[in-house]
Scaffold this active site. Structure first.
Site, mmCIF file in Angstrom:
data_model
loop_
_atom_site.group_PDB
_atom_site.id
_atom_site.type_symbol
_atom_site.label_atom_id
_atom_site.label_comp_id
_atom_site.label_asym_id
_atom_site.label_seq_id
_atom_site.Cartn_x
_atom_site.Cartn_y
_atom_site.Cartn_z
ATOM 1 N N CYS A 134 39.690 45.415 38.968
ATOM 2 C CA CYS A 134 40.523 45.274 40.164
ATOM 3 C C CYS A 134 42.003 45.182 39.806
ATOM 4 O O CYS A 134 42.863 45.614 40.570
ATOM 5 C CB CYS A 134 40.120 44.022 40.944
ATOM 6 N N ASN A 135 42.307 44.606 38.658
ATOM 7 C CA ASN A 135 43.693 44.318 38.310
ATOM 8 C C ASN A 135 44.300 45.258 37.283
ATOM 9 O O ASN A 135 45.499 45.177 37.029
ATOM 10 C CB ASN A 135 43.808 42.880 37.785
ATOM 11 N N GLN A 171 35.808 36.526 33.444
ATOM 12 C CA GLN A 171 35.134 37.733 33.908
ATOM 13 C C GLN A 171 35.591 38.982 33.166
ATOM 14 O O GLN A 171 34.804 39.895 32.913
ATOM 15 C CB GLN A 171 35.372 37.913 35.408
ATOM 16 N N GLN A 178 33.724 42.528 31.570
ATOM 17 C CA GLN A 178 34.126 43.870 32.001
ATOM 18 C C GLN A 178 34.537 44.732 30.809
ATOM 19 O O GLN A 178 34.243 45.933 30.771
ATOM 20 C CB GLN A 178 35.274 43.755 33.000
ATOM 21 N N GLY A 205 29.008 44.108 49.958
ATOM 22 C CA GLY A 205 28.825 44.441 48.552
ATOM 23 C C GLY A 205 27.825 43.478 47.935
ATOM 24 O O GLY A 205 27.434 42.479 48.548
#
Length: 435
Positions: free
Chosen positions: A56-57, A120, A124, A193
């Site tokens: 996301c970032n 997290q 990833q 989701g």
């Protein structure tokens, strides 16, 4: 061998631009194949190693080859995202060699995240590395870089309190919802989701015992699995517009390339709710909720970037841990750069690598002899402490025999030079010896 990286993240690029370069995990393998083919054609280097980390970032490309090709990499990414190269350049960062290692280590350790110390990102990165391995795009250099990244991140986690005061995106969403609703136990929550981020958010909201929880997902099977954990209902994504008005809070994070909650659907939901407020959080990149929704008077919509101020409030409490983490990363960078230097053509042609191989062979022979001797003593019934003491003494005597013999031989000048070398090799401080 050259190592380089190109990236955009939450510090350098706005959300909508980041959305153009977001790659779902199942897209990584074919994307890497296209990148490698492009770089090979443009640089004539057939063995280009590549990996892509997309969250996301951030979206980051890591490469290794005989010569760097930063401009070609940037050109390929710009074409992929449908933007001009100069636009991408103004929002991106490029790194080479040791700076690549430092950045990768900081990312893996959570020091470069929007939520300082979040864990997290490490998972990833590991997923991204597995995808690169599966695509055959990862060679020995990038593999070494990422394995060292994971080792440094583990040491940072176990040796510092970097994550002790961390406020996650999920926790920040709950905190913001609590500012809008007087009692979270009286609200109905819809999660769109069923991925890891939604699972984290559901866990945090469920702790507040809301009146009702629903999981909406494209495939019911995955949604049902998550819903079963929290006693929630399941909804097909196609049914969402019809039931949107039933929910006070909506948290969405899917891998859709287009918005799945449009302005019209939210306007109709508000009308049915008689304009009772709706709390919405869009954690997806690209966006799940059309940005125009934020302009509606009775909607409180937050994106990943909007949550930045909330998650950074505990930043000051972690500064001591950050300093400790940076020291660990410094040591890791020095070690990686040294490893790269040893693999350079000059080092390979010189005496360094053969000498290292000879030293490893010699110490392995000593180890084998001493272990065999220890096993014989144990078989005879010798006390285990006595055997271990003899094993350690035998190894140290073998290691010190050569240096001690040199210290006793030769003239005064030769002994002085030997003394300096032996002192540097064997009497280093504990902190230096760990580098």
């Amino acid at each position: 061998m050259a190592v380089w990286a190109l990236g955009i993240n939450h510090k350098t690029a706005p959300l909508d631009l980041r959305g153009r370069f977001a790659f779902a995990l199942d897209q990584i393998a074919p994307t890497l194949q296209g990148l490698r083919q492009t770089l090979t054609e443009r640089t004539q280097h057939p063995q280009v190693e590549t990996a892509i980390i997309s969250t996301c970032n951030r979206t980051e490309i890591y490469c290794a080859a005989a010569q760097p090709a930063l401009e070609h990499t940037l050109g390929w990414l710009a074409e992929t995202g449908g933007v001009q190269a100069n636009v991408l350049r103004s929002h991106s960062y490029t790194l080479q060699d040791g700076l690549v290692a430092r950045h990768a280590f900081r990312v893996a350790s959570g020091l470069d995240s929007m939520v300082l110390g979040e864990a997290q990102i490490l998972g990833q990165m590991k997923d991204a590395v597995r995808a690169a391995e599966g695509a055959g795009a990862l060679g020995s250099t990038l593999n070494q870089l990422f394995q060292r990244s994971f080792a440094v991140a583990k040491e940072v986690r176990t040796s510092t309190d970097i994550g002790a005061h961390s406020i996650s995106m999920a926790a920040a969403a709950v905190r913001l919802a609590g500012q809008l609703f007087e009692d979270l136990g009286e609200i109905r929550v819809l999660f769109v989701g069923a991925g890891e981020m939604i699972e984290l958010c559901t866990t945090h909201f469920a702790a507040k015992s809301p009146k009702h929880i629903t999981i909406a997902n494209r495939t019911l099977e995955r949604g049902e699995k998550l819903a079963a954990r929290f006693g929630a209902e399941v909804m097909r994504l196609a049914d969402l517009p019809e039931h949107l008005h039933e929910y006070d809070a909506v948290i969405s994070c899917t891998a859709s390339s287009l918005p799945i909650i449009g302005l019209g659907a939210v306007e109709r939901a508000l009308k049915k709710r008689r304009h009772r407020p709706m709390f919405m959080v869009d954690l997806a990149v690209p966006r799940d909720i059309e940005p125009e929704v934020k302009q509606l008077e009775d909607v409180y919509l937050y994106t990943v970037d909007d949550l930045a101020s909330v998650v950074q409030k505990a930043h000051a409490n972690r500064q001591a841990a950050v300093a400790q983490a940076e020291a660990i990363i410094d040591a890791g960078v020095q070690s990686f750069v040294h490893w790269m230097e040893l693999r350079s053509p000059a080092a390979q042609q010189g005496a360094v690598v053969p000498l290292i191989q000879q030293l490893n062979a010699q110490t392995e022979q000593w180890r084998t002899l001493e272990i065999a001797r220890a096993k014989k003593l144990l078989a005879k019934g010798e006390d285990i402490d006595t055997v271990l003491d003899a094993l350690a003494r035998g190894l140290t005597q073998k290691m010190l025999h050569g240096p001690l013999a040199e210290l006793r031989a030769g003239d005064a000048q030769a002994r002085q030079q030997t003394a300096q070398t032996v002192s540097r090799l064997f009497l280093r401080s504990q902190s230096k010896s760990g580098l």
